[in-house]
Design a protein around this motif. Structure first.
Motif, PDB file in Angstrom:
ATOM      1  N   TYR A 259      -2.185 -47.555 -55.255  1.00 43.37           N
ATOM      2  CA  TYR A 259      -3.625 -47.370 -55.148  1.00 43.37           C
ATOM      3  C   TYR A 259      -4.292 -47.523 -56.521  1.00 43.37           C
ATOM      4  O   TYR A 259      -5.298 -48.221 -56.675  1.00 43.37           O
ATOM      5  CB  TYR A 259      -3.921 -45.990 -54.554  1.00 43.37           C
ATOM      6  N   TRP A 330     -12.178 -52.191 -50.153  1.00 46.55           N
ATOM      7  CA  TRP A 330     -11.649 -51.393 -49.047  1.00 46.55           C
ATOM      8  C   TRP A 330     -10.442 -50.595 -49.492  1.00 46.55           C
ATOM      9  O   TRP A 330      -9.519 -51.134 -50.087  1.00 46.55           O
ATOM     10  CB  TRP A 330     -11.294 -52.296 -47.868  1.00 46.55           C
ATOM     11  N   TYR A 331     -10.456 -49.320 -49.140  1.00 45.76           N
ATOM     12  CA  TYR A 331      -9.336 -48.434 -49.468  1.00 45.76           C
ATOM     13  C   TYR A 331      -8.032 -48.967 -48.881  1.00 45.76           C
ATOM     14  O   TYR A 331      -6.998 -48.990 -49.541  1.00 45.76           O
ATOM     15  CB  TYR A 331      -9.660 -47.046 -48.925  1.00 45.76           C
ATOM     16  N   ALA A 423      -0.093 -38.240 -57.361  1.00 43.31           N
ATOM     17  CA  ALA A 423      -0.747 -38.265 -56.055  1.00 43.31           C
ATOM     18  C   ALA A 423      -2.194 -38.686 -56.242  1.00 43.31           C
ATOM     19  O   ALA A 423      -2.734 -38.590 -57.340  1.00 43.31           O
ATOM     20  CB  ALA A 423      -0.683 -36.890 -55.400  1.00 43.31           C
ATOM     21  N   GLU A 424      -2.785 -39.166 -55.151  1.00 39.42           N
ATOM     22  CA  GLU A 424      -4.175 -39.624 -55.236  1.00 39.42           C
ATOM     23  C   GLU A 424      -5.129 -38.466 -55.480  1.00 39.42           C
ATOM     24  O   GLU A 424      -4.916 -37.379 -54.993  1.00 39.42           O
ATOM     25  CB  GLU A 424      -4.557 -40.330 -53.933  1.00 39.42           C
TER      26      GLU A 424
ATOM     27  N   HIS B  41      -2.971 -31.099 -53.664  1.00 37.82           N
ATOM     28  CA  HIS B  41      -2.670 -32.482 -53.276  1.00 37.82           C
ATOM     29  C   HIS B  41      -2.159 -32.534 -51.851  1.00 37.82           C
ATOM     30  O   HIS B  41      -1.315 -31.734 -51.460  1.00 37.82           O
ATOM     31  CB  HIS B  41      -1.620 -33.083 -54.202  1.00 37.82           C
ATOM     32  N   ARG B  51     -10.857 -40.032 -44.231  1.00 38.38           N
ATOM     33  CA  ARG B  51     -11.387 -40.335 -45.557  1.00 38.38           C
ATOM     34  C   ARG B  51     -12.900 -40.179 -45.578  1.00 38.38           C
ATOM     35  O   ARG B  51     -13.574 -40.338 -44.569  1.00 38.38           O
ATOM     36  CB  ARG B  51     -11.000 -41.733 -45.989  1.00 38.38           C
TER      37      ARG B  51
END
Lengths: 424, 176
Positions: A259, A330-331, A423-424, B41, B51
């Protein structure tokens, strides 16, 4: 360390790459020879494109690694090791670059590729000889074959030197666990970024921009930087995804890494466009003939009819900017593996097109043409493909050799845990 | 007026909170949330949240800005008061690009800010949660799950037992 199965896998990939690379280089070298014999610059440009593509990726990775060090970025620690493997391509790229450096000293027409190297070359359009061109006379303090060669050695010295130390210290940490190595690498990076920025900017001016010595642009070095980092991000993303699919980075290279690399690809897509457009915009608004002709030959022939470069210019706007830009917004594109790989391959493909657009066009003197010259049109030559594949094969082989010498990830780096748990 | 607004349960540590959240999600509750003083997280997935919708606001803000910039330059330079400047065409996508581009960024930023407010239901000056002493401790070391009475599955007794069964303690009702 690796198990036997993994070692033999890497070795066989390296061997295949080496064989393909040598075959490609032989064909490319034949092109180089035929170009030198027939005084035709096009096959030499093929060789230059092949080298530039892989050089730009290696330099982009060198930039990224140092930026990560300077910002003390923890998340890319495991990706950094893959960048370090890629550094091993740089000495080979230099070796393959030397034939071009030897031309001015051993060929009858030193200015076969870089026209200004031979003052008695004729300028296009019946404007006399290059040595009588006031612009060349002003620039000749910098643009002369001896200084040019010295600079090439200096620049590659910077590239290879930085790559050598960053790689050595990181590999040493695997064995000793000495944190001082990381501090040293960080200190070197803060100086190295300046050195690399200077060397790659001046290198881009020397090797690519001086193909058209008459032209001016202050954005050119940044254009090369933007394109390089973008290509480097795409390459390292593909590299890591393949490596994790084949088990080499399995479980270590995760979604958050993909990502973040995707986000940086988006950022550098915008940055490349910003720089490329700014260069066009400034020249368009200033409207000075010494600058605008560079864009004119990329749009139309002398008679105002669109030429092949116009199509390529439009492709750069729509396919090198708009398509990856909207895709990467776009994710999902950034986390679904096949989509991110597709965008990365797309970007690399159009990075090559961008190199064509920058390196190939030029006015070729021809007494039979209408204005005494014609504009070299877009064409994909067999020697282009051979050089791209050939240099690539050697680079991949060098990377495989390096992969056998170190752990897949920097296991004793103090930040490796942060990177694994990213992690995101 | 004392009506039950929500039920609050405390949890001992972050893993407890995380796994409890997964169980609340799997039990099918919709109007509930977890509260901690630090980001956890993976919590959005554990809560079954989709999302954020903010990027859509950003995108349409950007599109509006781009269109507005283009229309503005065209109206001023090519329609309302055509003026020859430096031999350039009255309208072209090249020279006014900085305006189109700056407006794209400006309105995309406004879109993001506005979208954040809208999706977060802000501004909200009062929430019944402020009546809970436990809720005020979240900025210290409390970890909470709060299920609102508006949830279709909410039941004053059963929800309490459920929260207790997944490891909650200090279970209290919060009044409106």
């Amino acid at each position: 360390m690796h198990n036997q199965e993994e070692i033999s896998k890497i070795q066989s990939v390296g061997l295949i790459a080496l064989i393909v690379g040598v075959v490609g280089l032989l064909i490319g070298a034949f092109g180089l020879y035929s170009g030198l014999v027939s005084d035709d610059a096009r096959p030499l440009i093929s060789w230059l494109i092949g080298l530039t593509f892989w050089l730009s990726i290696a330099l982009g990775l060198l930039f990224l690694t140092q930026i990560w060090y300077v910002f003390h970025a923890r998340w890319p620690t495991i990706i950094r090791r893959q960048c370090e493997h890629c550094f091993s391509a740089l000495p080979w790229i230099f070796l393959l670059f030397t034939p071009l450096l030897l031309i001015p000293f051993f060929h009858d027409n030193p200015g076969i590729l870089w026209k200004w190297m031979n003052g008695s070359n004729v300028m296009p359009g019946g404007h006399g000889l290059i040595q009588d061109d006031p612009l060349f006379q002003w620039k000749s303090v910098y643009l002369n074959p001896i200084f040019f060669t010295v600079r090439a050695f200096l620049f590659f010295g910077v590239f290879i030197g930085l790559a050598y130390f960053l790689k050595k210290w990181s590999f040493d940490t695997d064995k000793t666990g000495d944190v001082e190595n990381i501090h040293k690498a960080r200190r070197l990076s803060s100086v190295g970024l300046f050195l690399l920025a200077t060397a790659s900017t001046l290198g881009a001016i020397d090797w690519f921009k001086s193909l058209d010595y008459h032209w001016f642009s202050t954005m050119y070095g940044v254009w090369f930087f933007a394109g390089s980092v973008r290509a480097a991000l795409s390459t390292i993303l593909i590299f890591c995804i393949i490596a994790s699919a084949k088990g080499y980075l399995k479980g270590t290279f995760n979604q958050a890494h993909r990502y973040d690399l995707g986000c940086m690809m988006l950022a550098f897509t915008i940055f490349w466009t910003y720089i490329s457009f700014s260069q066009y915009f400034l020249i368009h608004n200033a409207n000075i003939p010494e600058e605008t002709y560079w864009y004119n030959i990329r749009e139309h022939n002398g008679d105002g009819v669109h030429n092949t470069w116009w199509v390529i210019s439009m492709l750069l706007i729509f396919c090198n900017f708009l398509v990856p830009f909207f895709a990467l917004l776009w994710y999902k594109t950034k986390i679904v593996i096949w989509r991110s790989v597709a965008v990365a391959v797309w970007i690399l493909l159009f990075h090559i097109v961008d190199l064509y657009w920058n390196l190939v066009p030029g006015k070729v003197v021809d007494a039979n043409a209408s204005h005494g010259y014609y504009i070299r049109q877009f064409s994909v030559e067999i020697f282009d493909i051979a050089a791209l594949i050939g240099v690539g094969g050697i680079c991949i082989w060098a990377v495989c050799q390096s992969m056998l010498k170190a752990e897949p990830i920097p296991i004793k780096d103090p930040n490796v845990l942060k990177s694994l748990n990213h992690a995101e | 007026m004392s009506e039950v607004y929500a039920i609050v349960a405390s949890f001992k540590n972050t893993p407890d909170l995380f796994h409890a959240a997964e169980k609340v999600r799997d039990a099918g509750f919709k109007k509930w949330d977890t509260y901690s003083s630090f980001p956890v997280h993976g919590m959005p997935e554990a809560q079954g949240q989709r999302r954020s919708k903010v990027p859509i606001f950003t995108f349409f803000g950007g599109i509006t800005g781009f269109t507005l910039g283009t229309a503005m330059v065209w109206y001023m330079n090519a329609f309302d008061y055509p003026l020859i400047v430096g031999g350039m065409p009255f309208f072209s996508p090249v020279f006014p690009f900085p305006i189109m581009y700056e407006l794209t960024i400006l309105l995309a930023a406004f879109g993001t800010l506005g979208g954040m407010f809208i999706t977060n239901l802000l501004p909200q000056h009062y929430s019944p949660l402020f009546n809970s002493a436990q809720f005020l401790e979240v900025s210290g070391d409390r970890l909470l799950i709060i299920i609102e009475a508006q949830d279709k599955q909410f039941d004053p007794v059963e929800t309490k037992t459920f929260l207790e069964s997944i490891g909650g303690f200090d279970i209290e009702e919060i009044e409106d």
